[in-house]
Write a protein that holds these residues in place. Structure first.
Motif, PDB file in Angstrom:
ATOM      1  N   SER A 144     -40.940 -34.438 -28.965  1.00 16.36           N
ATOM      2  CA  SER A 144     -40.907 -33.002 -28.689  1.00 16.36           C
ATOM      3  C   SER A 144     -40.683 -32.171 -29.939  1.00 16.36           C
ATOM      4  O   SER A 144     -40.067 -31.108 -29.885  1.00 16.36           O
ATOM      5  CB  SER A 144     -39.807 -32.693 -27.663  1.00 16.36           C
ATOM      6  OG  SER A 144     -38.526 -33.035 -28.179  1.00 16.36           O
ATOM      7  N   HIS A 164     -45.021 -32.305 -28.111  1.00 14.87           N
ATOM      8  CA  HIS A 164     -44.824 -31.252 -27.113  1.00 14.87           C
ATOM      9  C   HIS A 164     -44.987 -29.878 -27.761  1.00 14.87           C
ATOM     10  O   HIS A 164     -44.445 -29.610 -28.836  1.00 14.87           O
ATOM     11  CB  HIS A 164     -43.422 -31.376 -26.508  1.00 14.87           C
ATOM     12  CG  HIS A 164     -43.103 -30.309 -25.509  1.00 14.87           C
ATOM     13  ND1 HIS A 164     -41.955 -29.543 -25.563  1.00 14.87           N
ATOM     14  CD2 HIS A 164     -43.793 -29.871 -24.437  1.00 14.87           C
ATOM     15  CE1 HIS A 164     -41.939 -28.698 -24.560  1.00 14.87           C
ATOM     16  NE2 HIS A 164     -43.044 -28.874 -23.857  1.00 14.87           N
ATOM     17  N   VAL A 185     -37.945 -32.540 -20.768  1.00 12.18           N
ATOM     18  CA  VAL A 185     -39.361 -32.673 -21.138  1.00 12.18           C
ATOM     19  C   VAL A 185     -39.839 -34.090 -20.814  1.00 12.18           C
ATOM     20  O   VAL A 185     -39.233 -35.074 -21.250  1.00 12.18           O
ATOM     21  CB  VAL A 185     -39.575 -32.377 -22.635  1.00 12.18           C
ATOM     22  CG1 VAL A 185     -41.044 -32.587 -23.009  1.00 12.18           C
ATOM     23  CG2 VAL A 185     -39.143 -30.955 -22.960  1.00 12.18           C
TER      24      VAL A 185
END
Length: 378
Positions: A144, A164, A185
């Motif tokens: 991420s 991400h 996430v």
């Protein structure tokens, strides 16, 4: 000359002779008649074929049909904060690396190839040692984001970076209900892998035995009931041998570590490596030095064996050998690699408690016995 009289035939013998003569007299042999037909046995079945030899799955060692695992591996940076538990899909990973990060916490680099779930997570940001862990695998890495200097290191590695927030991952990453941000996430893992089916499958990372009983630890190791590790005051996982499942069961900070199915996380092999931690990129962020060598332990089949580990460069897998220099063979199954800071020097192997002697006191342990090793070893 005197001739001896013949003995009379017994009644039963005479009857047998007469019966045989009568049977032969009634038979007519036709020399021109064809011989009886012979029916082939199953050994001559035209549909028979030799069994196809199977090959080890590259990251698990279990035997599979050749060519059946052509998909790339997916490595992901998995959160290990209390608010990220239970992690999604972690119980299905082939390999899991546990590493120390800032604040005394740990995170995982989990790798799937033989069994890719539909969903994995929660995923977090990259760290400076992750390129050295993931580069030998090739394939895909999902995370991420992270500090720019760490992301740049990962972008230079020979893997596809799925990050991400990037335009090409809008349909692959999303925030899931039930977890608080930033621990929410997740990644559509099987979809991500299918989108990059052109990437090569990973090379085999470790050597494997045929089964648990023939693994190096099971053959040469010391009996192990519990394996206790210390990363920091905040993270001290342990593994308990479970005979029923032929695996080690994981706990964290004294409580069972549960996966998304509700079952306790487990591993066929637990490899504990002592690594140096340096702060050469950020004074708050430790980096496990992996292009190096050191000592460690492999635990399989309820036993543990001492080893030496080495890694020649970022693209090379970690090599494991025993004290005689022979290659360590793990058992087919899942493997957790614990990157324990050398500074803590805390890998404690506890042997099973001897069973009490029937009708008497328990047998005392002799000095130097492979019982509870007590203090951290290494």
């Amino acid at each position: 000359m005197t001739t001896r009289p013949r003995k009379a035939l017994r009644a039963g013998g005479l009857a047998a002779v007469l019966l045989a003569a009568g049977t032969l007299a009634g038979c007519v042999f036709d020399a021109a008649a064809p011989p009886p037909a012979v029916t082939p046995t199953g050994a001559f079945d035209a549909d028979y074929s030799e069994p196809v030899p199977r090959v080890p799955a590259p990251l698990r060692g279990t035997l599979v049909e050749p060519g059946s695992l052509q998909n790339p591996s997916l490595a992901a940076k998995i959160d290990n904060h209390e608010d990220a538990r239970p992690q999604i899909g972690l119980e299905r990973a082939d390999l899991v690396f546990e590493e120390l990060v800032e604040g005394g916490l740990t995170r995982y680099v989990a790798v799937w190839q033989s069994d890719v779930p539909e969903l994995i997570g929660p995923v977090r940001s990259i760290r400076p040692m992750d390129p050295d862990i993931i580069s030998p695998l090739g394939g895909i890495v999902a995370y991420s984001g992270g500090q720019e200097q760490f992301v740049d290191l990962m972008l230079r590695a020979p893997v596809y970076n799925a990050v991400h927030g990037e335009a090409d991952t809008e349909e692959t990453f999303y925030r899931i209900d039930g977890y608080d941000s930033p621990h929410d996430v997740v990644v559509k893992a099987s979809e991500l892998v299918s989108e990059h089916a052109d990437l090569a499958p990973p090379a085999q990372q470790f050597a494997y035995s045929a089964d648990v009983l023939s693994s190096t630890a099971a053959v040469d190791g010391e009996p192990t009931a519990t394996l206790s590790l210390v990363f920091s005051d905040s993270r001290f996982p342990s593994w308990q041998w479970d005979e029923a499942s032929v695996s080690f069961l994981r706990s964290q900070e004294g409580a069972p570590d549960l996966g998304s199915t509700g079952a306790q996380l487990s591993a066929t092999n637990v490899v504990s490596l002592l690594v140096d931690e340096v702060y050469d990129y950020d004074e708050e962020v430790p980096r496990a030095v992996l292009v190096a060598s050191g000592e460690g332990w492999a635990s399989t089949g309820g036993k543990t064996v001492h080893l030496r580990w080495s890694k020649d460069d970022a693209a090379s897998p970690i090599r494991l050998v025993d004290d005689a220099g022979a290659t360590i063979r793990l058992a087919p199954g899942s493997t957790w690699i614990e990157l324990v800071p050398r500074e803590t020097r805390s890998v404690t192997v506890t042997a099973p408690v001897p069973a009490p002697v029937p009708g008497g006191d328990p047998a005392p342990e002799e000095p130097g016995d492979a019982g509870d090793l007590g203090d951290p070893v290494g």
